[in-house]
Structure formats: structure tokens, C-alpha cells
Design a protein around this motif. Structure first.
Motif, short mmCIF file in Angstrom:
data_model
loop_
_atom_site.label_atom_id
_atom_site.label_comp_id
_atom_site.label_asym_id
_atom_site.label_seq_id
_atom_site.Cartn_x
_atom_site.Cartn_y
_atom_site.Cartn_z
N SER A 160 -3.67 -3.34 -7.63
CA SER A 160 -2.92 -4.40 -8.31
C SER A 160 -3.12 -4.36 -9.81
CB SER A 160 -3.34 -5.77 -7.76
OG SER A 160 -2.99 -5.91 -6.41
N ASN A 161 -4.38 -4.19 -10.23
CA ASN A 161 -4.65 -4.13 -11.66
C ASN A 161 -4.00 -2.92 -12.31
OD1 ASN A 161 -6.22 -6.47 -11.89
ND2 ASN A 161 -8.02 -5.42 -11.11
N LEU A 162 -4.08 -1.79 -11.65
CA LEU A 162 -3.45 -0.58 -12.16
C LEU A 162 -1.95 -0.77 -12.27
CD1 LEU A 162 -3.99 2.35 -13.03
CD2 LEU A 162 -3.63 3.04 -10.66
N ALA A 163 -1.35 -1.41 -11.26
CA ALA A 163 0.09 -1.65 -11.27
C ALA A 163 0.49 -2.55 -12.43
CB ALA A 163 0.51 -2.29 -9.94
N PHE A 164 -0.26 -3.62 -12.67
CA PHE A 164 0.07 -4.53 -13.77
C PHE A 164 -0.02 -3.84 -15.12
CE2 PHE A 164 -0.54 -8.43 -11.09
CZ PHE A 164 0.64 -9.06 -11.48
N TRP A 181 13.55 -1.47 -14.38
CA TRP A 181 13.35 -0.34 -13.46
C TRP A 181 13.67 1.00 -14.11
CZ3 TRP A 181 11.01 0.28 -8.88
CH2 TRP A 181 10.69 -0.86 -8.16
N SER A 182 14.46 0.98 -15.18
CA SER A 182 14.79 2.24 -15.85
C SER A 182 13.63 2.76 -16.68
CB SER A 182 16.02 2.06 -16.74
OG SER A 182 15.74 1.18 -17.82
N MET A 203 5.54 -0.75 -10.32
CA MET A 203 6.11 -1.46 -9.18
C MET A 203 5.81 -0.74 -7.86
SD MET A 203 7.53 -4.32 -9.97
CE MET A 203 8.54 -4.60 -8.50
N LEU A 204 5.86 0.59 -7.88
CA LEU A 204 5.57 1.34 -6.66
C LEU A 204 4.10 1.20 -6.26
CD1 LEU A 204 7.63 4.60 -7.32
CD2 LEU A 204 8.18 2.74 -5.74
N ILE A 205 3.22 1.26 -7.25
CA ILE A 205 1.80 1.04 -6.96
C ILE A 205 1.59 -0.39 -6.47
CG2 ILE A 205 -0.52 0.94 -7.96
CD1 ILE A 205 0.35 3.11 -9.92
N ALA A 225 3.72 -2.18 -4.85
CA ALA A 225 4.20 -2.28 -3.48
C ALA A 225 3.12 -1.83 -2.49
CB ALA A 225 5.46 -1.44 -3.30
N GLY A 226 2.42 -0.75 -2.85
CA GLY A 226 1.32 -0.30 -2.02
C GLY A 226 0.21 -1.33 -1.95
N ALA A 227 -0.07 -1.97 -3.09
CA ALA A 227 -1.09 -3.02 -3.12
C ALA A 227 -0.69 -4.19 -2.24
CB ALA A 227 -1.32 -3.48 -4.56
N TRP A 228 0.60 -4.52 -2.26
CA TRP A 228 1.09 -5.64 -1.44
C TRP A 228 0.92 -5.34 0.05
CZ3 TRP A 228 5.09 -6.35 2.15
CH2 TRP A 228 5.39 -7.66 2.47
N VAL A 229 1.20 -4.10 0.46
CA VAL A 229 1.01 -3.71 1.86
C VAL A 229 -0.45 -3.87 2.25
CG1 VAL A 229 1.09 -1.79 3.49
CG2 VAL A 229 3.00 -2.15 1.91
N MET A 230 -1.36 -3.45 1.36
CA MET A 230 -2.78 -3.60 1.64
C MET A 230 -3.19 -5.06 1.68
SD MET A 230 -4.59 -0.40 -0.36
CE MET A 230 -3.61 -0.48 -1.86
N HIS A 231 -2.54 -5.87 0.86
CA HIS A 231 -2.84 -7.31 0.86
C HIS A 231 -2.40 -7.95 2.16
CE1 HIS A 231 -2.36 -11.60 -0.25
NE2 HIS A 231 -3.42 -11.36 -0.99
N VAL A 232 -1.22 -7.60 2.62
CA VAL A 232 -0.74 -8.14 3.90
C VAL A 232 -1.68 -7.73 5.03
CG1 VAL A 232 1.13 -8.05 5.61
CG2 VAL A 232 1.67 -8.24 3.18
N ALA A 233 -2.11 -6.47 5.00
CA ALA A 233 -3.05 -6.00 6.03
C ALA A 233 -4.35 -6.78 5.95
CB ALA A 233 -3.32 -4.50 5.84
N ALA A 234 -4.80 -7.07 4.73
CA ALA A 234 -6.07 -7.79 4.57
C ALA A 234 -5.98 -9.20 5.11
CB ALA A 234 -6.46 -7.81 3.09
N ILE A 235 -4.89 -9.93 4.77
CA ILE A 235 -4.80 -11.33 5.21
C ILE A 235 -4.47 -11.42 6.69
CG2 ILE A 235 -4.15 -12.16 2.94
CD1 ILE A 235 -1.28 -12.35 3.83
#
Length: 295
Positions: free
Chosen positions: A17-21, A47-48, A56-58, A60-70
Motif C-alpha cells: 500500500s505504501n509503495l503504491a501511494f 491513468w495515462s 494503482m496496479l500495486i 490492487a494487489g494490496a487490496w486483494v491481500m487486505h480482503v484476504a486478511a480481513i
């Protein structure tokens, strides 16, 4: 074992998440100014930008890991683990992206991390990762946070508040991310009970999508209007506080059973609030630095 997997996913999520931001900040500063009245043009411009898209792609990966965590651990435990990522933010910003992190900001970040970790440590042991929730509490909580997020974005139109726009948008983004995360937590239970169709028909799906879209634009604007470390910190802290509160108020995560635990939690909340005020650079210093340039 499931709880430990949830904690591992939360740690990976904090790093990503931090890397993505930080990548999104680099890209957002090269895009056109975010304007919610022109959402399509704004989104295309963001997006351009290569770095924003990578972020954003990183993310998205962080979000998937967050969903898995919760889905594997209690909401409050996951957020407590994520809070440690705030310190990682300063290190990554300083060493990898070349941002200047002042002594005041280091102190603010350290205090926020301590406060959020104290909140997690003082939470009693929760058994399982229950997604059961009180419907009236869920409606009131989500509606209340959505209202606060909207009010913060509208507050940027107040004359004379320009220096605070980045912080205000960051706080709004964090709150809206919190709305989305609480909704997703509820949807993990809906998915377990009713499958994909139940998720598609759930009102929390629409709520989460609306909040996520609002957070996207508010966060991008905060990255354009403010310095990277303060706005990212405030976004993450706002999200954490909202989600911990949601865990307690909506999903029934337990409170400390002793007076000492309650006092420590109250101190932790106060520490986070004070430290959040320390993190942005002083407004008077920014004005003083800008004055010679204008002259």
C-alpha cells in the motif's frame, strides 16, 4: 493458523500500500488537476501517467491481500498490523523516492504508529473473524462516514483554506476507504452465506463501490495538493481509525475488559490525533518559503 495467515497478508498489504501511494503521488503530480465535475477526463489523465498506473496496479494487489486478511482475522487486528506500515512509509519515501522527511514528521509518524499499535494490542483476543453485524449500526456508521467524507471535500471550497486542501482531501479519502473496507468486511460474510449472487445484490456492494470511487478522486487530489508523506499518512490513519471503530461498533469486536485497557486506548486515540496534527508541514513555514519565490 488462519489468524496467522491473516496477519501475514496484512503485513504484505502494508508494504504494498505504501509503495503504491508513493508511485501514485509521482504520477498524480504530472496529471491534470483532479476535477470531480469531469470524472472521465480526470481518470484518463491519471491513468495515462505511467507511475500512477503502476501505483494503482500495486494498490490492487494490496487490496486483494487486505480482503484476504480481513476474511481470516478480526478487523481490528488487521488494522493494528497495517498501522506499523506508517513507519515503513517514511523510510521508503526517504530512501527510495528522495522525499525530504523532517524531524517533526518523523516524530509525528512514530507517535501515530505507537498509538495505532497500542489500539491493536489493547484489543481483547477475538475468536475467529466473524462478519456478523448489526444492521442498524451498519447503516448509521456507513451513512455517517459518507457524510463526513463529503463534507470534508466540500470544505475545500471555503476561501482561505488552500493550504489545508491536501490534508482535507486526504482525510476524506481515508474515511471513504474506511467505508469501503467496512462494507467489504460485511460482504465476506454475505459471500459465505449466500454466494456470489448475494454479494451482487447486497446494498453494501453499491456502498463500497461509491465510497471507493470517491476515495479514488479524493486521494488523487490530495496527492496533487499536498506533500507525499503527510497526505499518505493522514489517509492511512483516517482509514485505520474508521475501520477499528467499525470493528467495534458494527461487528462487535470486544473492548478492553479492564480500566487500564480503556485508559490506554483513550491515550492511544489522543496520541494519534495529536500526532496527525504534527505530520503536515507548518503552514506558516510554507508561506514563508513561498513568499520570496513570489517576490
Amino acid at each position: 493458523m488462519t489468524l496467522y495467515l491473516g496477519i501475514i497478508f496484512a503485513l504484505l498489504c502494508a508494504l504494498a500500500s505504501n509503495l503504491a501511494f508513493l508511485y501514485k503521488h509521482r504520477g498524480a503530480c504530472s496529471a491534470v488537476k483532479v476535477d470531480i465535475r469531469h470524472p472521465l477526463r480526470t481518470a484518463v489523465s491519471l491513468w495515462s501517467q505511467k507511475w500512477f498506473a503502476i501505483g494503482m496496479l500495486i494498490g490492487a494487489g494490496a487490496w486483494v491481500m487486505h480482503v484476504a486478511a480481513i476474511a481470516m482475522a478480526p478487523l481490528s487486528v488487521v488494522q493494528a498490523v497495517l498501522s506499523g506500515g506508517i513507519v515503513l512509509l517514511a523510510v521508503m519515501a526517504d530512501k527510495m523516492f528522495g522525499f525530504s522527511v523532517g524531524k517533526r514528521q518523523w516524530w509525528g509518524l512514530a507517535c501515530i504508529a505507537v498509538g495505532l499499535i497500542l489500539l491493536g494490542v489493547t484489543m481483547p483476543d477475538a475468536h475467529g473473524a466473524s462478519s456478523n453485524y448489526s444492521l442498524p449500526a451498519m447503516i448509521a456508521f456507513e451513512a455517517g462516514l459518507l457524510s463526513v467524507g463529503i463534507l470534508l471535500t466540500m470544505g475545500t471550497r471555503i476561501p482561505g483554506s488552500h493550504e489545508h486542501h491536501g490534508v482535507m482531501y486526504a482525510a476524506a479519502a481515508g474515511i471513504l476507504f474506511g467505508v469501503c473496507n467496512v462494507g467489504v468486511k460485511a460482504l465476506t460474510g454475505v459471500a459465505a452465506d449466500h454466494g456470489v449472487l448475494g454479494v451482487l445484490l447486497s446494498p453494501w456492494t453499491l456502498t463500497s463501490l461509491i465510497a471507493s470511487a470517491g476515495a479514488f478522486y479524493a486521494s488523487a487530489r490530495s496527492l496533487q495538493d499536498g506533500d507525499a508523506v503527510p497526505v499518505i499518512t493522514i489517509t492511512g490513519t483516517s482509514t485505520t481509525i474508521c475501520v477499528i471503530a467499525g470493528g467495534i461498533l458494527v461487528f462487535g469486536d470486544p473492548l478492553p475488559g479492564t480500566a487500564l485497557g480503556i485508559v490506554v486506548q483513550a491515550f492511544a486515540f489522543l496520541l494519534v490525533v495529536v500526532a496527525s496534527a504534527l505530520t503536515p508541514a507548518p503552514v506558516r513555514a510554507a508561506r514563508a518559503a513561498a513568499a520570496p519565490a513570489a517576490a
